[in-house]
Scaffold this motif. Structure first.
Motif, short mmCIF file in Angstrom:
data_model
loop_
_atom_site.label_atom_id
_atom_site.label_comp_id
_atom_site.label_asym_id
_atom_site.label_seq_id
_atom_site.Cartn_x
_atom_site.Cartn_y
_atom_site.Cartn_z
N LEU A 1 -3.30 3.30 3.76
CA LEU A 1 -2.48 2.33 4.09
C LEU A 1 -1.52 1.87 3.08
CD1 LEU A 1 -5.21 0.39 5.94
CD2 LEU A 1 -3.11 1.29 7.19
N GLY A 2 -1.97 1.78 1.69
CA GLY A 2 -0.96 1.53 0.74
C GLY A 2 0.12 2.24 0.73
N GLU A 3 -0.09 3.63 0.50
CA GLU A 3 0.65 4.72 0.25
C GLU A 3 1.50 5.01 1.40
OE1 GLU A 3 1.55 5.40 -2.83
OE2 GLU A 3 -0.20 4.03 -3.34
N ARG A 4 0.91 5.16 2.46
CA ARG A 4 1.62 6.02 3.81
C ARG A 4 2.15 4.89 4.95
NH1 ARG A 4 -1.52 11.85 4.86
NH2 ARG A 4 -0.05 12.82 3.57
N MET A 5 1.57 3.69 4.68
CA MET A 5 2.04 2.69 5.83
C MET A 5 2.91 1.68 5.04
SD MET A 5 1.94 -0.62 7.00
CE MET A 5 0.11 -1.29 6.57
N TYR A 6 2.32 1.07 3.93
CA TYR A 6 2.90 -0.44 3.25
C TYR A 6 4.25 0.37 2.54
CZ TYR A 6 3.59 -4.66 0.81
OH TYR A 6 4.45 -6.00 0.41
N LYS A 7 4.09 1.27 1.87
CA LYS A 7 5.21 1.75 0.95
C LYS A 7 6.28 2.20 1.92
CE LYS A 7 3.31 2.78 -3.69
NZ LYS A 7 3.20 3.88 -4.61
N ARG A 8 5.86 2.86 2.98
CA ARG A 8 7.09 3.61 3.80
C ARG A 8 7.61 2.46 4.67
NH1 ARG A 8 5.24 9.02 6.42
NH2 ARG A 8 6.98 8.75 7.23
N ALA A 9 6.82 1.72 5.44
CA ALA A 9 7.28 0.97 6.58
C ALA A 9 7.55 -0.42 6.30
CB ALA A 9 6.14 0.92 7.60
N VAL A 10 7.19 -0.77 5.08
CA VAL A 10 7.26 -2.51 4.57
C VAL A 10 8.22 -2.18 3.32
CG1 VAL A 10 6.42 -4.52 3.92
CG2 VAL A 10 5.14 -3.09 5.49
N VAL A 11 8.01 -1.85 2.38
CA VAL A 11 8.72 -1.88 1.05
C VAL A 11 9.90 -0.73 0.83
CG1 VAL A 11 7.00 -3.39 -0.22
CG2 VAL A 11 7.06 -0.93 -0.44
N ARG A 12 9.68 0.30 1.62
CA ARG A 12 10.49 1.25 1.43
C ARG A 12 10.41 2.19 0.15
NH1 ARG A 12 10.99 1.88 6.88
NH2 ARG A 12 11.86 -0.12 7.86
N GLY A 13 9.27 2.13 -0.22
CA GLY A 13 9.14 2.91 -1.64
C GLY A 13 8.80 4.40 -1.50
N THR A 14 8.35 4.90 -2.46
CA THR A 14 7.82 6.44 -2.33
C THR A 14 6.24 6.60 -2.46
OG1 THR A 14 10.01 7.17 -3.53
CG2 THR A 14 8.19 8.49 -3.39
N PRO A 15 5.71 7.20 -1.74
CA PRO A 15 4.36 7.32 -1.58
C PRO A 15 3.72 7.98 -2.75
CG PRO A 15 5.13 7.60 0.46
CD PRO A 15 6.25 7.68 -0.46
N ASP A 16 2.61 7.71 -3.41
CA ASP A 16 2.12 8.64 -4.59
C ASP A 16 1.31 9.60 -4.06
OD1 ASP A 16 0.53 9.19 -6.93
OD2 ASP A 16 0.84 7.52 -7.51
N GLY A 17 1.55 10.98 -4.32
CA GLY A 17 0.88 11.89 -3.70
C GLY A 17 -0.40 11.99 -4.31
N GLY A 18 -0.59 11.85 -5.52
CA GLY A 18 -1.82 11.96 -5.95
C GLY A 18 -2.85 11.01 -5.28
N ILE A 19 -2.52 9.86 -5.11
CA ILE A 19 -3.34 8.76 -4.34
C ILE A 19 -3.65 9.14 -2.93
CG2 ILE A 19 -3.83 6.47 -3.57
CD1 ILE A 19 -1.82 5.61 -6.06
N ILE A 20 -2.77 9.78 -2.30
CA ILE A 20 -2.90 10.54 -0.96
C ILE A 20 -3.99 11.35 -1.21
CG2 ILE A 20 -2.01 11.60 0.92
CD1 ILE A 20 0.46 9.83 0.49
N ARG A 21 -3.68 12.44 -2.10
CA ARG A 21 -4.72 13.65 -2.15
C ARG A 21 -5.89 13.18 -2.55
NH1 ARG A 21 0.08 15.75 -4.18
NH2 ARG A 21 -0.73 15.34 -6.26
N ALA A 22 -6.43 12.24 -3.32
CA ALA A 22 -7.64 11.57 -3.68
C ALA A 22 -8.32 11.17 -2.39
CB ALA A 22 -7.58 10.72 -4.79
N ALA A 23 -7.68 10.28 -1.42
CA ALA A 23 -8.11 9.60 -0.43
C ALA A 23 -8.56 10.57 0.54
CB ALA A 23 -6.94 8.60 -0.01
#
Length: 221
Positions: free
Chosen positions: A110-132
């Protein structure tokens, strides 16, 4: 009538919505974006978190507390179990998904793929996504293990453990965090959950600007 303050991709909101639908509790939905910290919402729940269930002066927050209240005050369609052992196992597994799965899988997704993309328009951290996603695979292994030994997650009957698990898995799946190949017991169980009329409305919802994978709401996935 009950009023439920929820957020579309909040797994705890989904857990309450699914359970209310199964128990046939009529309710009105109010979409809430918790990060906006609306004063009227934080007045209902100082923690500022969804879900919140309100009827007149009665305000309930925290998904576990909400569903314990509904279970204690509405006898039809019991979801926690008929014996002390069944209830203990149901509560253990519900806590597993609400705490462990959420912390290891849904919170980072949610932090990387939802909040960063849809709310703050930031760049998701691929390492965090892969770990999840790696942690999600371990959770699917555990679901496979359970379902090879029992009909439903909590035992012989569908119940709150299945509801909690499905709610959390549906969010992770929406965020493309699950790889179902190699997890046939979990996949068969989740397909049965997805086919339920009480669960289908959750799968129909979309967050603007953040579509799910194509397989997300399909029964054959």
């Amino acid at each position: 009538m009950w009023r439920l303050y929820h957020f579309t991709l909040c797994p705890f909101s989904r857990k309450v919505r699914f359970a209310l639908a199964v128990k046939g509790v009529t309710h009105e939905l109010v979409q809430e974006r918790p990060w906006e910290k609306r004063p009227a919402f934080t007045a209902l729940n100082p923690a500022g978190q969804t879900p919140v269930l309100q009827r007149d002066a009665l305000v309930l927050s925290d998904s576990t507390a909400i569903l314990e209240h509904i279970e204690e005050t509405l006898e039809r369609t019991p979801l926690i179990g008929s014996t002390a052992e069944d209830r203990a196992e149901t509560r253990r597994l519900s806590a597993w998904f609400d705490q462990k799965f959420y912390a290891e899988v849904n919170a980072p997704l949610l932090g990387e793929r939802m909040y960063k993309r849809a709310v703050v328009r930031g760049t998701p951290d691929g390492g965090i996504i892969r770990a999840a996603s790696r942690m999600a695979d371990m959770h699917l292994d555990y679901i496979d293990f359970l379902l090879e030994r029992r009909a439903w997650l909590g035992g012989g009957q569908f119940g709150l453990a299945d509801i909690a698990a499905a709610a959390h898995l549906s969010v992770a799946d929406y965020l493309a965090g699950l790889e179902w190949d190699g997890h046939e017991p979990a996949k068969t169980w989740y397909s049965a959950i997805k086919s339920r009329p009480t669960f289908r409305p959750l799968l129909a919802e979309r967050l603007e600007g953040l579509p799910p994978p194509q397989h997300y709401d399909k029964l054959d996935f």
